[in-house]
Design a protein around this motif. Structure first.
Motif, mmCIF file in Angstrom:
data_model
loop_
_atom_site.group_PDB
_atom_site.id
_atom_site.type_symbol
_atom_site.label_atom_id
_atom_site.label_comp_id
_atom_site.label_asym_id
_atom_site.label_seq_id
_atom_site.Cartn_x
_atom_site.Cartn_y
_atom_site.Cartn_z
ATOM 1 N N HIS A 9 0.861 -1.178 0.000
ATOM 2 C CA HIS A 9 0.000 0.000 0.000
ATOM 3 C C HIS A 9 0.900 1.231 0.000
ATOM 4 N N SER A 14 -2.802 4.951 5.970
ATOM 5 C CA SER A 14 -4.091 4.425 5.499
ATOM 6 C C SER A 14 -4.645 3.409 6.493
ATOM 7 N N LEU A 15 -5.864 2.983 6.226
ATOM 8 C CA LEU A 15 -6.435 1.865 6.989
ATOM 9 C C LEU A 15 -5.490 0.657 6.905
ATOM 10 N N SER A 16 -5.037 0.371 5.704
ATOM 11 C CA SER A 16 -4.125 -0.772 5.533
ATOM 12 C C SER A 16 -2.884 -0.609 6.396
ATOM 13 N N PRO A 98 -4.702 -3.766 -0.502
ATOM 14 C CA PRO A 98 -6.070 -3.340 -0.774
ATOM 15 C C PRO A 98 -6.503 -3.944 -2.115
ATOM 16 N N LEU A 99 -7.750 -4.360 -2.210
ATOM 17 C CA LEU A 99 -8.225 -4.919 -3.485
ATOM 18 C C LEU A 99 -8.361 -3.780 -4.492
ATOM 19 N N TRP A 100 -7.655 -3.880 -5.592
ATOM 20 C CA TRP A 100 -7.695 -2.876 -6.646
ATOM 21 C C TRP A 100 -8.109 -3.568 -7.935
ATOM 22 N N TRP A 101 -9.226 -3.141 -8.464
ATOM 23 C CA TRP A 101 -9.713 -3.714 -9.719
ATOM 24 C C TRP A 101 -9.689 -5.236 -9.677
ATOM 25 N N TYR A 102 -10.305 -5.764 -8.619
ATOM 26 C CA TYR A 102 -10.485 -7.213 -8.469
ATOM 27 C C TYR A 102 -9.175 -7.956 -8.235
ATOM 28 N N THR A 149 -8.121 -5.549 2.390
ATOM 29 C CA THR A 149 -9.196 -4.574 2.573
ATOM 30 C C THR A 149 -9.893 -4.422 1.224
ATOM 31 N N GLY A 151 -13.330 -2.298 -0.743
ATOM 32 C CA GLY A 151 -14.386 -1.293 -0.617
ATOM 33 C C GLY A 151 -15.770 -1.919 -0.561
ATOM 34 N N ALA A 152 -15.956 -3.029 -1.216
ATOM 35 C CA ALA A 152 -17.281 -3.642 -1.349
ATOM 36 C C ALA A 152 -17.778 -4.199 -0.017
ATOM 37 N N ASP A 195 -13.952 1.458 2.918
ATOM 38 C CA ASP A 195 -13.931 2.917 2.719
ATOM 39 C C ASP A 195 -14.869 3.648 3.670
HETATM 40 C C1 LIG Z 1 -7.546 1.721 -8.010
HETATM 41 C C2 LIG Z 1 -8.575 1.171 -7.059
HETATM 42 C C3 LIG Z 1 -9.291 0.053 -7.415
HETATM 43 C C4 LIG Z 1 -10.220 -0.514 -6.527
HETATM 44 N N1 LIG Z 1 -10.893 -1.647 -6.890
HETATM 45 C C5 LIG Z 1 -11.726 -2.248 -5.995
HETATM 46 C C6 LIG Z 1 -12.375 -3.481 -6.320
HETATM 47 O O1 LIG Z 1 -12.192 -4.054 -7.388
HETATM 48 N N2 LIG Z 1 -13.204 -4.039 -5.398
HETATM 49 C C7 LIG Z 1 -13.413 -3.449 -4.184
HETATM 50 O O2 LIG Z 1 -14.162 -4.002 -3.362
HETATM 51 N N3 LIG Z 1 -12.792 -2.287 -3.832
HETATM 52 C C8 LIG Z 1 -11.961 -1.671 -4.713
HETATM 53 N N4 LIG Z 1 -11.315 -0.507 -4.373
HETATM 54 C C9 LIG Z 1 -11.491 0.031 -3.004
HETATM 55 C C10 LIG Z 1 -10.293 -0.342 -2.124
HETATM 56 O O3 LIG Z 1 -10.223 -1.740 -1.959
HETATM 57 C C11 LIG Z 1 -10.392 0.353 -0.784
HETATM 58 O O4 LIG Z 1 -10.390 1.741 -1.018
HETATM 59 C C12 LIG Z 1 -9.239 0.001 0.141
HETATM 60 O O5 LIG Z 1 -9.200 -1.376 0.397
HETATM 61 C C13 LIG Z 1 -9.390 0.735 1.465
HETATM 62 O O6 LIG Z 1 -8.237 0.535 2.249
HETATM 63 P P1 LIG Z 1 -7.133 1.701 2.375
HETATM 64 O O7 LIG Z 1 -7.847 2.889 2.998
HETATM 65 O O8 LIG Z 1 -6.073 1.146 3.256
HETATM 66 O O9 LIG Z 1 -6.647 2.034 1.002
HETATM 67 C C14 LIG Z 1 -10.430 0.094 -5.267
HETATM 68 C C15 LIG Z 1 -9.697 1.246 -4.918
HETATM 69 C C16 LIG Z 1 -8.787 1.778 -5.806
HETATM 70 C C17 LIG Z 1 -8.009 3.023 -5.400
#
Ligand SMILES: Cc1cc2nc3c(=O)[nH]c(=O)nc-3n(C[C@H](O)[C@H](O)[C@H](O)COP(=O)(O)O)c2cc1C
Length: 254
Positions: A9, A14-16, A98-102, A149, A151-152, A195
Motif C-alpha cells: 500500500h 491508510s487503513l491498511s 487493498p483490493l484494486w480492480w479485483y 481490505t 471497498g465492497a 472505505d
Molecule cells: C484503483 C482502485 C481500485 C479498486 N478496486 C476495488 C475493487 O475491485 N473491489 C473493491 O471491493 N474495492 C476496490 N477498491 C477500493 C479499495 O479496496 C479500498 O479503497 C481500500 O481497500 C481501502 O483501504 P485503504 O484505505 O487502506 O486504502 C479500489 C480502490 C482503488 C483506489
C-alpha cells in the motif's frame, strides 16, 4: 514462528497501514519474529527485466528457464535474492493489500513475478521425477495468509454478489501461486466496506486480525486438493467420479 509480512500500500497512514502496524505488534507480542517487506517504501521494482538474470550474452533470455539456471548459479539480482532469503527464513507469509480492480496492486504482482522464480518457488521434482506443485513443492511447510481490505460490502462479495465471489477473486493468488508453490493457505482475513469504516468497526476488525494472528500456527488451511493426492488424472483433470457434472474453480476444494 518466523513471519514475513508483505505490505503493498502506498500510504502508511491508510487503513491498511494501521492494520499492518496492529498486526506486526500483535505478532511480536505473541513471541514471533517478524520481518517486513514494505514494497512501496522499498521502491520495489515490479517489472521483470533482463538484468534480473545475468547471463553470458549468447543465450536468449527466456524467463522460465533462464531464471532457474540463474537461481541455481546464484546470479539473480540482489533485490530478488534479498526477498528470497526472507522467504526461506519465514515459516509463515502474510500478504497484505487493498483490493484494486479485483486484484492485487501491480507492485505486489511484480513481487511474485520476480521473486517466485523457477527453482526457488516452483519447478522442483520429487524422487519419482514428478513435478511437485499444488500442495507439494519448493515452499511446502510454510503457511500463508492474505490480509485484504476491500471497498465492497461483504454480501456483494459472496457467491451471488455483483462484486464477484471472494474465493474466486483470490483464486489466482491463493491457489495459483501460494498453494501451487506448496504453501498451506489459511482462510484470508478480509475487511469489507473498508472505505466507510467507523472507529468502532475499525476496532472490531483490528481485534479480529489479532485473533487470526494468534491462531496463525494452528488454523486449518483452505481444503485445496493436492495435485499428487490422487484426485486428478494424468492430464491433471479432476477425476469424473469426483463432483460429477460440476466444473469451475470450486471443484478444486475438497
Ligand atoms: C484503483 C482502485 C481500485 C479498486 N478496486 C476495488 C475493487 O475491485 N473491489 C473493491 O471491493 N474495492 C476496490 N477498491 C477500493 C479499495 O479496496 C479500498 O479503497 C481500500 O481497500 C481501502 O483501504 P485503504 O484505505 O487502506 O486504502 C479500489 C480502490 C482503488 C483506489
Amino acid at each position: 514462528m518466523n513471519v514475513l509480512w508483505i505490505f503493498a500500500h502506498p500510504e502508511p497512514r491508510s487503513l491498511s497501514g494501521a492494520l499492518r502496524d496492529e498486526g506486526l505488534r500483535a505478532l511480536r507480542e505473541l513471541g514471533h519474529d517478524t520481518r517486513l517487506s514494505d514494497l512501496y517504501a522499498m521502491r520495489w521494482n515490479p517489472v521483470v527485466d533482463g538484468k534480473d538474470f545475468r547471463h553470458d550474452g549468447e543465450q536468449r533470455l527466456i524467463v522460465g528457464t533462464s531464471s532457474q539456471r540463474a537461481y541455481t548459479e546464484g546470479t539473480l539480482s540482489e533485490d530478488i535474492r534479498a526477498e528470497q532469503e526472507k522467504l526461506a527464513w519465514a515459516d509463515a507469509l502474510i500478504v497484505q493489500f487493498p483490493l484494486w480492480w479485483y486484484g492485487m496492486p501491480a507492485i505486489l504482482k511484480g513481487w511474485f513475478d520476480r521473486v517466485f522464480v523457477k527453482g526457488f518457488a516452483y519447478g522442483v521434482t520429487g524422487p519419482d521425477g514428478r513435478t511437485l506443485r499444488y500442495g507439494d513443492g519448493a515452499l511446502s511447510g510454510k503457511r500463508a495468509m492474505v490480509v485484504l481490505t476491500a471497498g465492497a460490502p461483504e454480501d456483494s462479495m459472496g457467491p451471488r454478489g455483483i462484486n464477484g465471489d471472494l474465493g474466486q477473486l483470490l483464486f489466482p493468488l491463493q491457489h495459483g501461486t501460494l498453494w501451487y508453490s506448496g504453501m498451506s493457505v489459511l482462510p484470508p482475513h478480509v475487511v469489507y466496506g473498508a472505505d466507510r469504516l467507523s472507529p468502532d468497526a475499525y476496532r472490531a476488525r483490528a481485534d479480529e486480525l489479532r485473533q487470526r494472528l494468534r491462531t496463525l500456527p494452528t488454523t486449518e488451511p483452505l481444503p485445496f486438493r493436492r495435485q499428487n493426492g490422487g484426485d486428478y488424472d494424468e492430464r491433471l483433470v479432476l477425476r469424473p467420479e469426483l463432483l460429477p457434472g460440476r466444473s469451475g474453480l470450486a471443484v478444486h476444494y475438497v
